[in-house]
Enzyme design. Structure first.
Site, PDB file in Angstrom:
ATOM      1  N   ARG A  79     -19.158  56.165  36.819  1.00  0.00           N
ATOM      2  CA  ARG A  79     -18.714  57.317  36.033  1.00  0.00           C
ATOM      3  C   ARG A  79     -19.479  58.593  36.397  1.00  0.00           C
ATOM      4  NH1 ARG A  79     -15.569  55.285  31.866  1.00  0.00           N
ATOM      5  NH2 ARG A  79     -15.763  53.025  31.607  1.00  0.00           N
ATOM      6  N   GLU A 331      -5.623  50.310  34.940  1.00  0.00           N
ATOM      7  CA  GLU A 331      -5.323  49.501  36.121  1.00  0.00           C
ATOM      8  C   GLU A 331      -3.847  49.526  36.511  1.00  0.00           C
ATOM      9  OE1 GLU A 331      -9.127  48.423  34.496  1.00  0.00           O
ATOM     10  OE2 GLU A 331      -7.146  48.374  33.549  1.00  0.00           O
TER      11      GLU A 331
END
Length: 370
Positions: A79, A331
């Site tokens: 991140r 995803e």
């Protein structure tokens, strides 16, 4: 949609890790502005210059890593380190590179273990690292899904950074305990061996190991044959041990194996796989990988469309509904992006739009007009 979410973050969680939209407050993982940093490259790509400049100013004046806080190595790498590096590559602004080198250097104590398998947690102020309080294990997905970012960082700092993350892949390559290239979920930081053996999944704690095998091979110019061999063997292991078709609809799905017993359990996390297979096929791997990608993409789409809300559950048991909640995971839509780009089939674009509309319909928090 991004502007809506950004306004909520700016109004109620500015500089904090995560917006809590219902209560109009915030929560912290590490106190490092995770949402802000993670959104930088997206705002640049979408040409949201005003929002980007606001966030850039915060990074320049407020973001500091010199603080006594434990962070998770994996989450901070993907991140913060990943967000800063990608923003640097998009903008060319050294502010983001300098911050990336800073946080990358502060994460390095995680690699000071007896086995060179990194600890899960690092105190970025004290320069100390440790496993979770309840175990000396790390998860396989976490220690094998930091390589892309650290390999990229090596271009700008010391070579031992590269050596540390490459060594992890070399160790995992030669370990016993695999099933036709499939890996267990845990690895011990003291002895470097797999633990809790006999359970094989493409869901949580193992998923991105397979994704990063392929992407590291591509990142390295397709020269590191060990990574390619491990990836191709794993895909064959998936076909042999985890792939089945549902009844009566005949959807191809990826289940799990626990001590020799097959379970028809598929995490939403597994929906990274169609995109990864498509990416591999695009980069010269066998064409049947694209065939399987199309089949699994259909399954992941059906995990959404067959629900009343049009949103996928976190876990599906074919033919039983699993965890009846949705975590806005990326995803499936990322895989749709790959499939559309590589095949030019507009149905994948349409499916993505349909899913986005349902996220808007059921997940968007509107503020009352006053």
């Amino acid at each position: 949609l991004l502007q809506h979410a950004w306004k909520g973050y700016k109004d109620f969680a500015w500089g904090h890790d995560e917006l809590r939209p219902v209560s109009k407050s915030y929560s912290e993982w590490f106190g490092l502005g995770l949402t802000l940093i993670d959104a930088l490259d997206t705002m640049w790509i979408l040409n949201l210059k005003e929002e980007f400049e606001e966030a850039k100013a915060w990074v320049a004046t407020k973001l500091t890593f010199n603080k006594n806080v434990d962070v998770n190595l994996f989450e901070t790498t993907i991140r913060i380190l990943g967000g800063l590096l990608s923003t640097y590559h998009l903008t060319g602004e050294t502010l983001f590179l300098d911050k990336a080198v800073n946080i990358g250097s502060r994460l390095l104590p995680a690699f000071n273990t007896p086995s060179k398998i990194p600890y899960s947690d690092v105190n970025i102020g004290k320069g100390t690292a440790h496993p979770p309080h309840w175990t000396s294990d790390s998860t396989v997905a976490e220690v094998t899904s930091i390589q892309l970012e650290f390999r990229e960082l090596t271009e700008f700092c010391r070579k031992e950074v590269f050596d540390a993350v490459v060594e992890i892949m070399k160790q995992v390559h030669k370990l016993d305990g695999k099933l036709d290239g499939l890996v267990p979920m845990f690895i011990n930081t003291n002895n470097g061996q797999f633990t809790h053996q006999g359970i094989y999944t493409l869901g949580a704690r193992a998923d991105s190991y397979y994704e990063y095998l392929l992407k590291q091979w591509i990142q390295g110019g397709k020269k590191e044959n060990q990574l390619l061999e491990d990836y191709l063997q794993a895909i064959e292991g998936i076909k042999k041990n985890l792939l089945q078709k549902s009844s009566p609809n005949g959807l191809t799905f990826v289940g799990e194996v626990s001590h020799g017993q097959f379970s028809p359990k598929m995490d939403h996390l597994v929906c990274f796989l169609p995109g990864t297979l498509a990416l591999g096929s695009y980069n010269g791997l066998p064409s049947d990988h694209m065939d399987l990608a199309r089949q699994l993409m259909e399954t992941c789409y059906q995990m959404y469309v067959q629900m009343e809300t049009g949103l996928s559950p976190e876990i599906v048991y074919f033919n039983i509904l699993g965890s009846e909640h949705n975590l806005l995971r990326p995803e499936t839509v990322e895989s749709l992006f790959y499939l559309y780009r590589f095949t030019k089939d507009h149905k994948y674009q349409d499916w993505g739009w349909e899913i986005l509309q349902n996220f808007n319909r059921y997940s968007k928090v509107y503020r009352p007009v006053v």
